[in-house]
Design a protein around this motif. Sequence first.
Motif, mmCIF file in Angstrom:
data_model
loop_
_atom_site.group_PDB
_atom_site.id
_atom_site.type_symbol
_atom_site.label_atom_id
_atom_site.label_comp_id
_atom_site.label_asym_id
_atom_site.label_seq_id
_atom_site.Cartn_x
_atom_site.Cartn_y
_atom_site.Cartn_z
ATOM 1 N N ASN A 181 0.803 -1.218 0.000
ATOM 2 C CA ASN A 181 0.000 0.000 0.000
ATOM 3 C C ASN A 181 0.840 1.275 0.000
ATOM 4 O O ASN A 181 0.295 2.374 0.080
ATOM 5 C CB ASN A 181 -0.913 0.031 1.229
ATOM 6 N N ASP A 202 -8.314 4.713 -7.297
ATOM 7 C CA ASP A 202 -7.552 3.800 -6.446
ATOM 8 C C ASP A 202 -8.395 3.236 -5.302
ATOM 9 O O ASP A 202 -7.880 2.506 -4.452
ATOM 10 C CB ASP A 202 -6.334 4.525 -5.865
ATOM 11 N N ASN A 256 -10.555 0.890 -3.174
ATOM 12 C CA ASN A 256 -10.666 -0.562 -3.089
ATOM 13 C C ASN A 256 -11.774 -0.898 -2.116
ATOM 14 O O ASN A 256 -11.695 -0.527 -0.935
ATOM 15 C CB ASN A 256 -9.320 -1.152 -2.608
ATOM 16 N N ASP A 295 -12.493 -3.420 -0.582
ATOM 17 C CA ASP A 295 -12.056 -4.220 0.577
ATOM 18 C C ASP A 295 -11.655 -3.330 1.744
ATOM 19 O O ASP A 295 -11.639 -3.778 2.895
ATOM 20 C CB ASP A 295 -10.879 -5.117 0.204
ATOM 21 N N SER A 296 -11.315 -2.055 1.463
ATOM 22 C CA SER A 296 -10.852 -1.153 2.518
ATOM 23 C C SER A 296 -11.960 -0.734 3.472
ATOM 24 O O SER A 296 -11.679 -0.227 4.554
ATOM 25 C CB SER A 296 -10.234 0.105 1.884
#
Length: 346
Positions: A68, A339, A341, A343-344
């Motif tokens: 990251n 950018d 995501n 999942d974050s």
Amino acid sequence: MGKRYKKNEKKPINKKKRVLIVATVVIIIIGLVVGVPYYMLNSQLSKIHKTKLPTNIGIDNNSYLEKNKELQDNYINILLIGVDARDPDVSSRSDSMMIATIDKKHDKIKLSSLMRDMIVDTTGHGPMEGLNQDRLNHTYAYGGAALTLKTINENFKMNIKDYVEVDFFGLEKIIDQVGGVEINVTSEEVPYLNGYISEVAKIEKVTPTLVKKPGLQLLNGKQAVGYARIRYVGRSDFQRTERQRTVLTKVFEKISNMNLLQLNNAIGEMMPNVTTSMDRSEIISLSKDVLLKKINKVDQLRIPIDGHNSTIYVRDTYFLGWDKKENLEALHKFIYEEDYNEDSIK
């Protein structure tokens, strides 16, 4: 602590001062953009109050993995906290909280306002004693900037490592320093605006300069801050944030036309009212990035977003409810753009 108001109980207009968004911090950033030389900035930064955060500030362990690194380098998130600490008889609360993002990939500054009445997961106090929920702005009263930062990281899946805190003094001074701002005040807003002006003038033991009529007019620092505090006309706290952005925009216009000496003096007036966990070297490094990339565009967002908030009561205490999935998605997409995501936010 201030009084909690039950469902059918009306709040008095002048019960306590409300805080303007941390415009002074944004002005510092804008000031850097328009060209404050390094030696001037370094000298003024010595006036800032420096603090240290505890080890646990609620950041997910996956936020700063090697994979990251580029993402974190491109998007620097800092918590901005506005606190009204002028009245010694009133406990301070962080009634203004914003996530400031320095987006080096898209050459932007992004401001994400977090509304103070949002219900969040945290240790409850007062009427919320024994529950794991409370109002976002109460976290400052119970644990200072560190607890507010930790709560925001945990509830909004953020990776904020530092904060900057300011109070009313800096903003009033900077507005007066730039010669005031032109605001179109409505007839409905005038009495509330004057109520706030009189309240602050009484605390400071000065004669208030009231607004005599509605319409487009030049407001001084105390008047402009009073205008931005109005929350009993229109859409309550939602429209208050709009007024705050209006004041900010006007200040930006004035700042952009200042020469270096004027700008340096303005920032010098502000610095003694700033507290931060950032080192001077970190601020200067970030300032260089902003300057070199000529970042001068400002985008704004308010959380909760329209259509995904509600009024709720817990133990007869009012809170601003928010749909977690939709609001976290909006916040992270705003900050990280392509950018982002999903999942974050899980």
